[in-house]
Design a protein around this motif. Structure first.
Motif, PDB file in Angstrom:
ATOM      1  N   ILE A  65       7.327  -0.280 -19.871  1.00 59.61           N
ATOM      2  CA  ILE A  65       6.126   0.546 -20.130  1.00 59.61           C
ATOM      3  C   ILE A  65       6.279   1.827 -19.306  1.00 59.61           C
ATOM      4  O   ILE A  65       6.385   1.787 -18.080  1.00 59.61           O
ATOM      5  N   GLY A  95      -1.062   2.399 -12.762  1.00 55.84           N
ATOM      6  CA  GLY A  95      -2.064   2.621 -13.797  1.00 55.84           C
ATOM      7  C   GLY A  95      -1.490   2.528 -15.201  1.00 55.84           C
ATOM      8  O   GLY A  95      -2.139   1.997 -16.108  1.00 55.84           O
ATOM      9  N   ASP A  99      -2.984  -0.010 -17.786  1.00 52.59           N
ATOM     10  CA  ASP A  99      -3.620   0.520 -19.003  1.00 52.59           C
ATOM     11  C   ASP A  99      -2.917  -0.006 -20.247  1.00 52.59           C
ATOM     12  O   ASP A  99      -3.564  -0.411 -21.222  1.00 52.59           O
ATOM     13  N   SER A 144      -7.817   1.414 -12.475  1.00 52.43           N
ATOM     14  CA  SER A 144      -7.695   0.582 -13.684  1.00 52.43           C
ATOM     15  C   SER A 144      -7.829  -0.907 -13.349  1.00 52.43           C
ATOM     16  O   SER A 144      -8.266  -1.695 -14.181  1.00 52.43           O
ATOM     17  N   ASN A 147     -11.643  -1.626 -13.722  1.00 51.85           N
ATOM     18  CA  ASN A 147     -12.514  -0.978 -14.700  1.00 51.85           C
ATOM     19  C   ASN A 147     -12.133  -1.368 -16.119  1.00 51.85           C
ATOM     20  O   ASN A 147     -11.200  -2.139 -16.341  1.00 51.85           O
ATOM     21  N   VAL A 151      -5.851   4.750 -20.717  1.00 56.06           N
ATOM     22  CA  VAL A 151      -5.499   6.015 -21.362  1.00 56.06           C
ATOM     23  C   VAL A 151      -4.138   5.815 -22.035  1.00 56.06           C
ATOM     24  O   VAL A 151      -3.164   5.461 -21.374  1.00 56.06           O
ATOM     25  N   GLN A 185       4.198  10.077  -5.437  1.00 54.15           N
ATOM     26  CA  GLN A 185       3.257   9.180  -6.124  1.00 54.15           C
ATOM     27  C   GLN A 185       2.072   8.830  -5.209  1.00 54.15           C
ATOM     28  O   GLN A 185       0.955   8.635  -5.689  1.00 54.15           O
ATOM     29  N   HIS A 196     -11.542  11.542  -9.158  1.00 49.84           N
ATOM     30  CA  HIS A 196     -12.485  10.588  -9.770  1.00 49.84           C
ATOM     31  C   HIS A 196     -13.825  10.656  -9.042  1.00 49.84           C
ATOM     32  O   HIS A 196     -14.896  10.604  -9.647  1.00 49.84           O
ATOM     33  N   LEU A 250     -13.462   4.405  -9.126  1.00 50.09           N
ATOM     34  CA  LEU A 250     -13.611   4.352 -10.585  1.00 50.09           C
ATOM     35  C   LEU A 250     -13.841   2.926 -11.089  1.00 50.09           C
ATOM     36  O   LEU A 250     -13.268   2.500 -12.073  1.00 50.09           O
TER      37      LEU A 250
END
Ligand code: NZQ
Ligand code: ZN
Length: 385
Positions: A65, A95, A99, A144, A147, A151, A185, A196, A250
């Motif tokens: 991914i 994330g 996601d 993420s 929550n 995206v 990062q 956020h 978030l």
């Protein structure tokens, strides 16, 4: 304060050496699939530790991914899940992996055209069921892990989606898993968390006092630990504070009952989609410009931000706002992140393309007051150059 529903079912398992508890968190008798990114979890041993913790179970794996996860990649995982009858997903990564895994969870049982899951804009995705997801977080940034959002990149767009079914069942937050992050990062993660927070705080006064004070607490913590986190990658407490700030920025807490302005994120997604800029870097560039252009609309909250986060209390209000914007920029730069679009090769000519993309994607009424037109987005981009 506005009316709100606050619902967050994610169990947080926080601290060092908690990976061993995975076996108790994933239900027995599941057909499990572990999803991961481009290989960092293999290189640094996290995947082996996860496999070890789940020894004896039937496990499928899906790697590759990519950052800003693509629909086409995720559909390969969806096919595998359907073929193998997988019924629990474990995301191990940042994330993008979390996601992407949420999307797989939502798409796996969906009978329609999967691209329809990306067309909802401000409505929840049209699914009635989703596979359960757990996460092991390796990059503190997006929130993420606690929550209901994701995206997804598809064609020339980065598309935010959400669903009440997308909350992870549990997330393991072990700060030591972040020690291997490259400095760039870590800086992206600090900035993403910062933005956020301010996108749910620097709007207009709404008597959301707890939310304001909590937002200010997150911002001040980030300022305190920012360079320490970068300079001492194995400072456990600095990483622990960063990861908990990222999660809480978030997870719905500070935004409940408060106005929200996602302008910086919305324009930032176009910059990532068009030029491949990291998510965090787009935000560092755009936020000072958004405040410069919207200083009148945001005046009261900018002054509150100046006073409570940066202790700027002297001078004319316009000077205080200028200084707060400058302090913010300096903070981002101190993390090694450039805050001008031109530093990333952007030129004035390319701004037309970004504005056209915003229009194409229907992003023509941005901000907490929905009056931020493409023409104002253009001014923000020009100011950010
Ligand atoms: O892919 P691997 O090899 O794992 O490497 C990743 C990737 O290259 C690497 N990395 C992650 N953990 C590491 C590590 N390297 C060394 N040690 C570790 N412990 O870091 C690189 C970036 O990873 P990525 O997951 O892409 O970063 P991030 O967590 O910043 O996620 C960015 C994505 O999240 C979306 C963004 O738009 C973007 O697509 N967002 C999701 C949100 C949400 N779900 O609520 C909100 C955010 O605003 C954001 O939009
Ligand atoms: Zn973000």
């Amino acid at each position: 304060m506005e009316n709100f529903d606050y619902y967050n079912p994610t169990r947080i398992v926080f601290g060092k050496d908690r990976l061993d508890e995975l076996d108790t968190l994933v239900p027995e008798e599941t057909r499990l699939m572990i999803l991961y990114g481009g290989g960092s979890v293999k290189k640094f041993g996290t995947l082996d530790r996860v496999r070890q913790a789940l020894k004896g179970r039937q496990i499928h794996e899906f790697g590759g991914i990519e950052p800003n996860p693509r629909f086409s990649t995720l559909m390969k995982a969806v096919d595998l899940v359907r073929r193998e009858g997988v019924d629990f997903l474990l995301a191990v990564g940042g994330g993008s992996v979390m996601d992407g895994t949420k999307f797989v969870a939502l798409a796996a049982g969906f009978c329609g055209k999967e691209t329809d899951l990306l067309s909802g804009r401000f409505k929840p995705v049209p699914v009635k069921t989703a596979l359960p997801v757990g996460t092991v977080v390796t990059l503190p940034a997006t929130g993420s892990e606690m929550n209901n959002r994701a995206v997804i990149s598809h064609g020339d767009a980065k598309i935010p989606i959400f669903s009440p079914l997308a909350f992870p069942r549990f997330s393991i937050l072990d700060p030591t898993l972040t020690y291997t992050l490259p400095p760039a990062q870590v800086a992206n993660g600090i900035i993403d968390t910062f933005i956020h927070t301010v996108e749910q705080y620097v709007t207009y006064p709404s008597e959301a006092r707890f939310q304001d004070r909590t937002a200010e607490g997150i911002l001040k913590t980030l300022v305190e630990i920012g360079s320490r986190t970068l300079d001492h990658p194995e400072d456990y407490d600095a990483r622990a504070n960063l990861i908990w700030c990222a999660t809480n920025a978030l997870n719905g807490l500070i935004g409940a009952g408060a106005p929200q302005d996602w302008t910086t994120h919305t324009i930032g997604h176009e910059l990532t989609a068009m030029f491949g800029m990291d998510h965090g870097k787009t935000l560092a560039v755009l936020q000072p410009a958004v405040w410069t252009v919207r200083r009148e609309q945001k005046k009261e909250k900018l002054l509150q931000y100046a006073a409570r986060v940066w202790h700027i209390t002297q001078g004319e209000s316009s000077e205080r706002i200028d200084l707060a914007i400058e302090k913010t920029r300096t903070f981002f730069e101190s993390l090694g992140v450039s805050t001008r679009l031109s530093d990333y090769g952007m030129t004035k000519e390319k701004i037309d393309d970004v504005v056209a993309a915003l229009e194409k994607h229907g992003m023509t009424q941005l901000s907490e007051t929905r009056d931020l037109t493409p023409e104002i987005s253009r001014r923000i981009l020009e100011t950010a150059l």
